[in-house]
Design a protein around this motif. Structure first.
Motif, PDB file in Angstrom:
ATOM      1  N   GLY A  85       1.097  14.270  -1.062  1.00 25.33           N
ATOM      2  CA  GLY A  85       1.661  15.560  -0.688  1.00 25.33           C
ATOM      3  C   GLY A  85       2.924  15.345   0.127  1.00 25.33           C
ATOM      4  O   GLY A  85       3.229  14.223   0.535  1.00 25.33           O
ATOM      5  N   PRO A  86       3.669  16.410   0.395  1.00 20.38           N
ATOM      6  CA  PRO A  86       4.957  16.279   1.093  1.00 20.38           C
ATOM      7  C   PRO A  86       4.858  15.583   2.456  1.00 20.38           C
ATOM      8  O   PRO A  86       5.692  14.746   2.783  1.00 20.38           O
ATOM      9  CB  PRO A  86       5.436  17.723   1.255  1.00 20.38           C
ATOM     10  N   ASP A  87       3.843  15.912   3.254  1.00 19.01           N
ATOM     11  CA  ASP A  87       3.719  15.293   4.577  1.00 19.01           C
ATOM     12  C   ASP A  87       3.390  13.808   4.469  1.00 19.01           C
ATOM     13  O   ASP A  87       3.983  12.975   5.157  1.00 19.01           O
ATOM     14  CB  ASP A  87       2.645  16.001   5.407  1.00 19.01           C
ATOM     15  N   GLU A  88       2.435  13.493   3.604  1.00 19.73           N
ATOM     16  CA  GLU A  88       2.061  12.088   3.425  1.00 19.73           C
ATOM     17  C   GLU A  88       3.232  11.307   2.830  1.00 19.73           C
ATOM     18  O   GLU A  88       3.493  10.172   3.231  1.00 19.73           O
ATOM     19  CB  GLU A  88       0.830  11.950   2.523  1.00 19.73           C
ATOM     20  N   ARG A  89       3.955  11.931   1.909  1.00 15.85           N
ATOM     21  CA  ARG A  89       5.109  11.267   1.295  1.00 15.85           C
ATOM     22  C   ARG A  89       6.133  10.881   2.366  1.00 15.85           C
ATOM     23  O   ARG A  89       6.649   9.765   2.364  1.00 15.85           O
ATOM     24  CB  ARG A  89       5.731  12.167   0.234  1.00 15.85           C
ATOM     25  N   GLU A  90       6.408  11.787   3.280  1.00 10.88           N
ATOM     26  CA  GLU A  90       7.386  11.497   4.333  1.00 10.88           C
ATOM     27  C   GLU A  90       6.891  10.379   5.247  1.00 10.88           C
ATOM     28  O   GLU A  90       7.664   9.501   5.638  1.00 10.88           O
ATOM     29  CB  GLU A  90       7.707  12.757   5.144  1.00 10.88           C
ATOM     30  N   THR A  91       5.606  10.371   5.556  1.00 13.09           N
ATOM     31  CA  THR A  91       5.025   9.308   6.377  1.00 13.09           C
ATOM     32  C   THR A  91       5.161   7.961   5.667  1.00 13.09           C
ATOM     33  O   THR A  91       5.531   6.954   6.286  1.00 13.09           O
ATOM     34  CB  THR A  91       3.543   9.615   6.682  1.00 13.09           C
ATOM     35  N   LEU A  92       4.869   7.941   4.369  1.00 12.01           N
ATOM     36  CA  LEU A  92       4.983   6.702   3.592  1.00 12.01           C
ATOM     37  C   LEU A  92       6.432   6.234   3.520  1.00 12.01           C
ATOM     38  O   LEU A  92       6.722   5.034   3.654  1.00 12.01           O
ATOM     39  CB  LEU A  92       4.413   6.896   2.192  1.00 12.01           C
ATOM     40  N   LEU A  93       7.346   7.176   3.326  1.00  9.12           N
ATOM     41  CA  LEU A  93       8.770   6.817   3.269  1.00  9.12           C
ATOM     42  C   LEU A  93       9.243   6.250   4.606  1.00  9.12           C
ATOM     43  O   LEU A  93      10.063   5.324   4.640  1.00  9.12           O
ATOM     44  CB  LEU A  93       9.620   8.017   2.855  1.00  9.12           C
ATOM     45  N   GLU A  94       8.728   6.773   5.706  1.00 10.80           N
ATOM     46  CA  GLU A  94       9.074   6.239   7.026  1.00 10.80           C
ATOM     47  C   GLU A  94       8.601   4.792   7.165  1.00 10.80           C
ATOM     48  O   GLU A  94       9.305   3.959   7.742  1.00 10.80           O
ATOM     49  CB  GLU A  94       8.487   7.101   8.141  1.00 10.80           C
ATOM     50  N   ARG A  95       7.413   4.493   6.633  1.00  8.87           N
ATOM     51  CA  ARG A  95       6.916   3.118   6.665  1.00  8.87           C
ATOM     52  C   ARG A  95       7.843   2.205   5.875  1.00  8.87           C
ATOM     53  O   ARG A  95       8.204   1.113   6.338  1.00  8.87           O
ATOM     54  CB  ARG A  95       5.497   3.039   6.099  1.00  8.87           C
ATOM     55  N   VAL A  96       8.257   2.655   4.688  1.00  6.82           N
ATOM     56  CA  VAL A  96       9.153   1.849   3.856  1.00  6.82           C
ATOM     57  C   VAL A  96      10.500   1.669   4.562  1.00  6.82           C
ATOM     58  O   VAL A  96      11.060   0.564   4.575  1.00  6.82           O
ATOM     59  CB  VAL A  96       9.315   2.471   2.452  1.00  6.82           C
ATOM     60  N   ARG A  97      11.005   2.750   5.181  1.00  8.80           N
ATOM     61  CA  ARG A  97      12.278   2.654   5.920  1.00  8.80           C
ATOM     62  C   ARG A  97      12.183   1.623   7.045  1.00  8.80           C
ATOM     63  O   ARG A  97      13.125   0.867   7.289  1.00  8.80           O
ATOM     64  CB  ARG A  97      12.662   4.013   6.506  1.00  8.80           C
ATOM     65  N   ALA A  98      11.069   1.609   7.742  1.00 13.96           N
ATOM     66  CA  ALA A  98      10.897   0.655   8.840  1.00 13.96           C
ATOM     67  C   ALA A  98      10.951  -0.782   8.314  1.00 13.96           C
ATOM     68  O   ALA A  98      11.575  -1.658   8.937  1.00 13.96           O
ATOM     69  CB  ALA A  98       9.573   0.914   9.562  1.00 13.96           C
ATOM     70  N   TYR A  99      10.323  -1.026   7.172  1.00 13.53           N
ATOM     71  CA  TYR A  99      10.380  -2.370   6.583  1.00 13.53           C
ATOM     72  C   TYR A  99      11.798  -2.707   6.135  1.00 13.53           C
ATOM     73  O   TYR A  99      12.247  -3.846   6.289  1.00 13.53           O
ATOM     74  CB  TYR A  99       9.384  -2.510   5.429  1.00 13.53           C
ATOM     75  N   GLU A 100      12.493  -1.737   5.593  1.00 13.87           N
ATOM     76  CA  GLU A 100      13.876  -1.980   5.160  1.00 13.87           C
ATOM     77  C   GLU A 100      14.743  -2.334   6.359  1.00 13.87           C
ATOM     78  O   GLU A 100      15.558  -3.259   6.292  1.00 13.87           O
ATOM     79  CB  GLU A 100      14.432  -0.744   4.440  1.00 13.87           C
ATOM     80  N   GLN A 101      14.560  -1.625   7.463  1.00 12.84           N
ATOM     81  CA  GLN A 101      15.345  -1.915   8.667  1.00 12.84           C
ATOM     82  C   GLN A 101      15.010  -3.299   9.222  1.00 12.84           C
ATOM     83  O   GLN A 101      15.900  -4.036   9.643  1.00 12.84           O
ATOM     84  CB  GLN A 101      15.117  -0.830   9.722  1.00 12.84           C
ATOM     85  N   THR A 102      13.745  -3.649   9.223  1.00 20.85           N
ATOM     86  CA  THR A 102      13.343  -4.979   9.682  1.00 20.85           C
ATOM     87  C   THR A 102      13.946  -6.057   8.781  1.00 20.85           C
ATOM     88  O   THR A 102      14.464  -7.070   9.263  1.00 20.85           O
ATOM     89  CB  THR A 102      11.808  -5.103   9.717  1.00 20.85           C
ATOM     90  N   ALA A 103      13.887  -5.834   7.468  1.00 22.80           N
ATOM     91  CA  ALA A 103      14.460  -6.804   6.521  1.00 22.80           C
ATOM     92  C   ALA A 103      15.965  -6.942   6.745  1.00 22.80           C
ATOM     93  O   ALA A 103      16.493  -8.060   6.766  1.00 22.80           O
ATOM     94  CB  ALA A 103      14.170  -6.378   5.083  1.00 22.80           C
ATOM     95  N   ALA A 104      16.662  -5.823   6.938  1.00 25.36           N
ATOM     96  CA  ALA A 104      18.106  -5.870   7.175  1.00 25.36           C
ATOM     97  C   ALA A 104      18.418  -6.653   8.450  1.00 25.36           C
ATOM     98  O   ALA A 104      19.382  -7.436   8.484  1.00 25.36           O
ATOM     99  CB  ALA A 104      18.677  -4.458   7.258  1.00 25.36           C
ATOM    100  N   ASP A 137       0.837  -1.200   0.000  1.00 23.68           N
ATOM    101  CA  ASP A 137       0.000   0.000   0.000  1.00 23.68           C
ATOM    102  C   ASP A 137       0.876   1.256   0.000  1.00 23.68           C
ATOM    103  O   ASP A 137       0.628   2.195  -0.757  1.00 23.68           O
ATOM    104  CB  ASP A 137      -0.930   0.003   1.221  1.00 23.68           C
ATOM    105  N   ALA A 138       1.892   1.256   0.848  1.00 26.59           N
ATOM    106  CA  ALA A 138       2.781   2.421   0.922  1.00 26.59           C
ATOM    107  C   ALA A 138       3.493   2.659  -0.403  1.00 26.59           C
ATOM    108  O   ALA A 138       3.545   3.796  -0.894  1.00 26.59           O
ATOM    109  CB  ALA A 138       3.800   2.235   2.050  1.00 26.59           C
ATOM    110  N   THR A 139       4.023   1.598  -0.997  1.00 25.67           N
ATOM    111  CA  THR A 139       4.742   1.782  -2.266  1.00 25.67           C
ATOM    112  C   THR A 139       3.784   2.146  -3.400  1.00 25.67           C
ATOM    113  O   THR A 139       4.138   2.941  -4.268  1.00 25.67           O
ATOM    114  CB  THR A 139       5.581   0.538  -2.626  1.00 25.67           C
ATOM    115  N   ASP A 140       2.574   1.572  -3.377  1.00 22.81           N
ATOM    116  CA  ASP A 140       1.576   1.947  -4.390  1.00 22.81           C
ATOM    117  C   ASP A 140       1.264   3.431  -4.303  1.00 22.81           C
ATOM    118  O   ASP A 140       1.178   4.126  -5.319  1.00 22.81           O
ATOM    119  CB  ASP A 140       0.271   1.154  -4.208  1.00 22.81           C
ATOM    120  N   ARG A 141       1.081   3.924  -3.087  1.00 28.60           N
ATOM    121  CA  ARG A 141       0.748   5.343  -2.909  1.00 28.60           C
ATOM    122  C   ARG A 141       1.917   6.243  -3.290  1.00 28.60           C
ATOM    123  O   ARG A 141       1.722   7.320  -3.851  1.00 28.60           O
ATOM    124  CB  ARG A 141       0.275   5.580  -1.482  1.00 28.60           C
ATOM    125  N   LEU A 142       3.134   5.797  -2.990  1.00 30.78           N
ATOM    126  CA  LEU A 142       4.312   6.579  -3.399  1.00 30.78           C
ATOM    127  C   LEU A 142       4.448   6.631  -4.919  1.00 30.78           C
ATOM    128  O   LEU A 142       4.892   7.627  -5.478  1.00 30.78           O
ATOM    129  CB  LEU A 142       5.585   5.997  -2.784  1.00 30.78           C
TER     130      LEU A 142
END
Length: 145
Positions: free
Chosen positions: A85-104, A73-78
């Motif tokens: 918008g800029p605020d929503e984009r940053e929120t979505l990027l934070e979600r993706v970052r959290a998944y990247e950290q978990t995967a790492a 959902d996050a990547t689809d919206r990005l």
């Protein structure tokens, strides 16, 4: 067919997922075929294949279906044409970052497990008489989808 769409069998071959698994992901809403043929066959695009590959890569790292859905959902919206918008984009990027950290973190745990397994195999190998021919290198089995 125009080459832009693939039937489920081709998608299964390209992704390494079974037909049953792809249908399951459809039933759970993770991936939806982009179209249907006149005969009712599921038709998929490259984007659908890419989506299935994300799911396939998340599964062995222990992500749940809900987590897969959330990341998709996050990547689809990005990636949406109008974009967030800029605020929503940053929120979505934070979600993706959290998944990247978990995967790492999961990758690091798997590296430790692999190192321990290799050490164990070497310990066993050292106990075997040297007169026996070495077995051929074992292929690592692909986890079931």
């Amino acid at each position: 067919m125009d080459g832009k769409h693939m039937q489920i069998g081709e998608v299964a071959a390209r992704t390494g997922l079974s037909l049953r698994t792809i249908r399951h992901y459809e039933e759970t809403g993770l991936v939806v075929p982009s179209a249907r043929s006149r005969g009712g066959f599921r038709l998929y695009t490259e984007g659908d294949v890419a989506r299935l590959m994300v799911i396939r890569r998340m599964k062995p790292l222990g992500f749940t279906l809900d987590q897969m859905r959330d990341l998709l959902d996050a990547t689809d919206r990005l990636d949406a044409g109008d974009g967030p918008g800029p605020d929503e984009r940053e929120t979505l990027l934070e979600r993706v970052r959290a998944y990247e950290q978990t995967a790492a973190g999961q990758v690091e745990k798997l590296r430790v497990q692999l190192a321990r397994a290799e050490e164990f195999a070497a310990t066993l190998r050292a106990r075997l008489p040297e007169t026996l021919p070495a077995p051929p290198a074992a292929k690592v089995p692909t986890p079931p989808s």
